[in-house]
Write a protein that holds these residues in place. Structure first.
Motif: not given
Lengths: 480, 298
Positions: B42, B62-68, B70, B77, B98, B100
């Motif tokens: 976190s 950015c997608y990885k940041a939101m969905h480390p 699933d 996140t 998000s 983030i």
């Protein structure tokens, strides 16, 4: 103010790999031998006060046998070439290394010290001492050029309970390297690692009788000290017993070295790296629950930084973890015995009665076993008993000072003279103090550092003779 | 006003190393390990700072940041995504609501060898593009030449331009040479208005070390004692495994304690750390280490 919130889960070192017998006999003449009178005593785990094993109690009859065996063995051992003696000592060192983990666990079980210390300090240093003196065995004529050093004979060695295996190594390694034979007595509260060492010695094939390990309390020790066929006594322990030994052997042919108590001064100047000095204070007094003869048990802080240092110290004490000696995260383990706990508690009472201001870390202590929270005494002076007398526990007496001359005078104002520490970033000040402080060892910007190559020992009532380094050979040789 | 740098605490390297060794010897097991790993995840500022960064690359991280990961339940996140100013708008768009943060390096990162004017424009651009956090670099040349006032004034000026955005001040400790210098630079940054102090750009070796982080935490601690104000800390660069991250957290736990044990006051500037933490978390759940191919590499 900076309370730690992340509590670490228990991380105990496993004990299933150790081998302990229920009953230990005396190691005499290369064999485990039942005591003549058939008496045994319990050795207990100080963190629970539960029994670990029964250990033989040697009486004067057993000491006769041990000394006899050592005397017989001396004939061959002292004539063996240094190179051959060295091989045996190297072998013992390697065997300790191989079984280091087992030794560490047993040391913590039997003595209460944190596994972090026994694993990282006691056991590796013990192996180092054997390695170091193994190297000297065939080079004695270089250690003492043109003086043809000879072994003394049968040596009686009596060691304390605070570093059981390490003290055995300090005593045995130089005595073996120089060609002496030995009767060694570990302390009655911590005999197990010495007895495990006896097993290793047996395994190493060391000629029988060269090392004899006998267990027991004060009377056993007295039987060794007073035995007519012992040529030298090496003792580490309290100053009172040291005085007794010196009286007992007065007028005999016996040689003597003593490593006794201390009340080390740890001196913090205002130009020190304060944060590291605070760490140094912690290490100086809380290392091994304060059961350290060279502990920095008297703290002197220069008045201009006293508040800062004490605040930081109190703060740091909150993060110390007191508890199960076998937990890898434990910083401070159990007090070695009920008796020692009583001594420490008694001194804390004395300190309070004398008007000292007490501070103890806010830590949860286990219910079973012998425990003492890390303790500070503020507002005390050289006239307080807790400042004068060795407590041998996690209790620190704090005084302030203003000038260098004042602190030198106060630091030396004690019958002891074993250790001292100086904290300053000023090199000239360090050299000035190391010359003026009357102590066998003075550490600068560190504390409680040991090395096989470095001599260790006291002045004044802290004893005489050196252990470790080239100097450590000398008490075990005689010259034509 | 510039703080007095003459009477700062000094540091003994051998002593600091010894303390660090104690932190590293803590054995973190079972639940406390899981707790630590989740906390570390976190706190990550997921970072890409390359000349070759593109809109596509930034969208991917950015997608990885939101969905480390699933398939793992109950994992947080990361705290922020850290990019160059030119990529801030992309990141803001990709991360939407998000929660983030978007962090942007600025002030002629990584060397800082430009005029104050350019640095302020650089910062203003990043803020205008929507960055919530600005990671500025100090002028190490000026610092080493003893021009502390210059360094101080520069930070004050950048802070002003930041407005609502949080300011992280990068000391680039790998160029400061001594721990005493690290303390001095920390002091300048804190008094000039830094919300966070940060070790490194990641472009210079050594990047973050536990030693310099320790000194910076000590500076934060002293400032808190003096003023009651909390400053955040961000080690960056070289923290690539869970084991190292947990060692940093042990240090944070034992030096600053509970108030700092969250992403508002502690961050890791890292990228590969995330997958290593995920691997450990999956191991804890399933009992086996999975191949790195099971973890997305963005």
């Amino acid at each position: 103010m900076f309370k730690a919130s992340w509590a670490y889960d228990e991380a105990p070192e496993s004990t299933n790999h150790i081998q302990l017998k229920n009953k230990y006999d005396l190691y005499i003449d290369g064999k485990f031998t039942k005591p003549v009178k058939g008496q045994y005593f319990d050795t207990i785990d100080p963190s629970t006060n539960e029994k670990i094993a029964s250990v033989a109690e040697a009486t004067s009859e057993d000491i006769d046998k041990a000394v006899e065996a050592a005397k017989k063995a001396f004939v061959g051992w002292s004539k063996l070439s240094g190179k051959e003696r060295g091989k045996y000592i190297f072998r013992i060192a390697r065997l300790i290394q191989e079984r280091a983990r087992e030794f560490a666990v047993i040391e913590s079980l039997d003595g209460g010290k944190p596994i972090r210390e026994s694993r990282d300090l006691d056991i590796p240093l013990a192996a180092n001492h054997f390695f170091y003196y193994a190297g000297w065995a065939d080079k004695l004529t270089y250690a003492f050029p043109n003086r043809s050093p000879k072994p003394i004979g049968v040596v009686g060695q009596i060691i304390p309970w605070n570093f059981p295996l390490l003290m055995a190594a300090w005593k045995l390694a130089p005595a073996l390297a120089t060609g002496n034979t030995i009767v060694l007595k570990p302390a009655e509260t911590t005999p197990l690692t010495a007895l495990k060492l006896a097993e290793i010695i047996q395994e190493s094939g060391l000629p029988k009788g060269v090392v004899n390990i006998v267990t027991g309390a004060g009377e056993t020790g007295a039987a060794i000290v007073n035995h007519p066929n012992i040529d030298k006594i090496a003792f580490t322990g309290s100053t009172n017993v040291g005085k007794y030994i010196q009286k007992a052997i007065a007028g005999t042919h016996k040689k003597l070295t003593l490593e006794l108590g201390g009340k080390g001064a740890n001196i913090i100047f205002d130009d020190a790296a304060i944060d590291q000095a605070v760490e140094g204070i912690i290490n100086a007094i809380f290392f091994n629950q304060g059961h350290v003869c060279c502990a920095g048990s008297r703290l002197f802080v220069q008045e201009s930084v006293a508040k800062l240092v004490i605040d930081k110290l109190k703060n740091r004490m909150e993060t110390l973890i007191v508890g199960n000696p076998l937990d890898k995260n434990t910083d401070i383990g159990a007090i070695n015995s009920k008796k020692q706990l009583q001594t420490i508690e008694n001194y804390i009472k004395i300190g309070l009665n004398e008007g000292g201001e007490i501070y103890q870390a806010d830590c949860k202590l286990p219910i079973k076993g012998n425990w003492c929270a890390p303790t500070l005494f503020l507002n005390v002076s050289q006239s307080h008993r807790i400042v004068q007398e060795e407590i041998f526990g996690p209790v620190l007496a704090i005084q302030t000072f203003r000038t260098i001359d004042e602190v030198i005078e106060k630091a030396n104002n004690t019958p002891y003279g074993l250790s001292a520490g100086v904290w300053t970033q000023n090199g000239a000040k360090i050299f000035h103090l190391t010359q003026k402080l009357k102590a066998g060892v003075v550490w600068a910007n560190t504390f409680n550092k040991f090395d096989a190559t470095s001599p260790f020992g006291g002045t004044k009532e802290s004893g005489f003779g050196r252990e470790g380094g080239l100097h450590g050979l000398k008490p075990y040789v005689k010259f034509d | 006003m510039i703080p007095n740098l003459d009477n700062l605490p000094v540091y003994d390297t051998a002593g600091v190393n010894e303390r660090i060794a104690r932190f590293c010897s803590r054995s973190i097991k079972s639940n406390s390990k899981l707790e630590g790993l989740r906390l570390a995840l976190s706190m990550v500022d997921l970072t890409t700072l390359e000349g070759k960064d593109t809109t596509g690359k930034v969208q991917q991280i950015c997608y990885k940041a939101m969905h480390p990961h699933d398939t793992l339940k109950n994992i947080p996140t990361v705290a922020a995504v850290c990019v160059y100013p030119a990529q801030v708008a992309n990141a803001v768009k990709a991360l939407k609501d998000s929660g983030i943060q978007v962090a942007s390096v600025a002030t002629a990162f990584p060397s800082g060898q430009s005029s104050l004017e350019v640095k302020l424009l650089d910062t203003k651009f990043a803020v205008d593009q929507g960055a919530n956090e600005i990671d500025m670099v100090i002028s190490r040349g000026q610092f080493l030449a003893g021009n502390y006032q210059y360094v101080f004034d520069e930070i004050v000026a950048v802070k002003k331009v930041c407005g609502q955005a949080h300011l992280k001040v990068i000391l680039e400790t790998g160029e400061l040479d001594t721990l005493d210098n690290v303390r001095k630079a920390s002091e300048l940054a804190i008094y000039a208005g830094a919300d966070f102090i940060k070790t490194s750009t990641g472009k210079i070796q050594p990047a973050a070390t536990m030693q310099v982080t320790y000194v910076m935490l000590d500076a934060i601690k002293d400032y808190y004692i003096k003023t009651g104000k909390m400053i955040g800390m961000k080690p960056a660069g070289g923290i690539s495994t869970s084991k190292i991250a947990l060692q940093y957290l042990v240090m944070l736990n034992e030096v600053l304690g509970e108030k700092w044990m969250n992403k508002n006051y502690f961050r890791f500037g890292a990228s590969s750390l995330v997958n290593d933490i995920l691997m450990q978390l999956v191991k804890a759940e399933t009992g086996i280490y999975q191949s790195s191919n099971y973890f997305s590499k963005d």
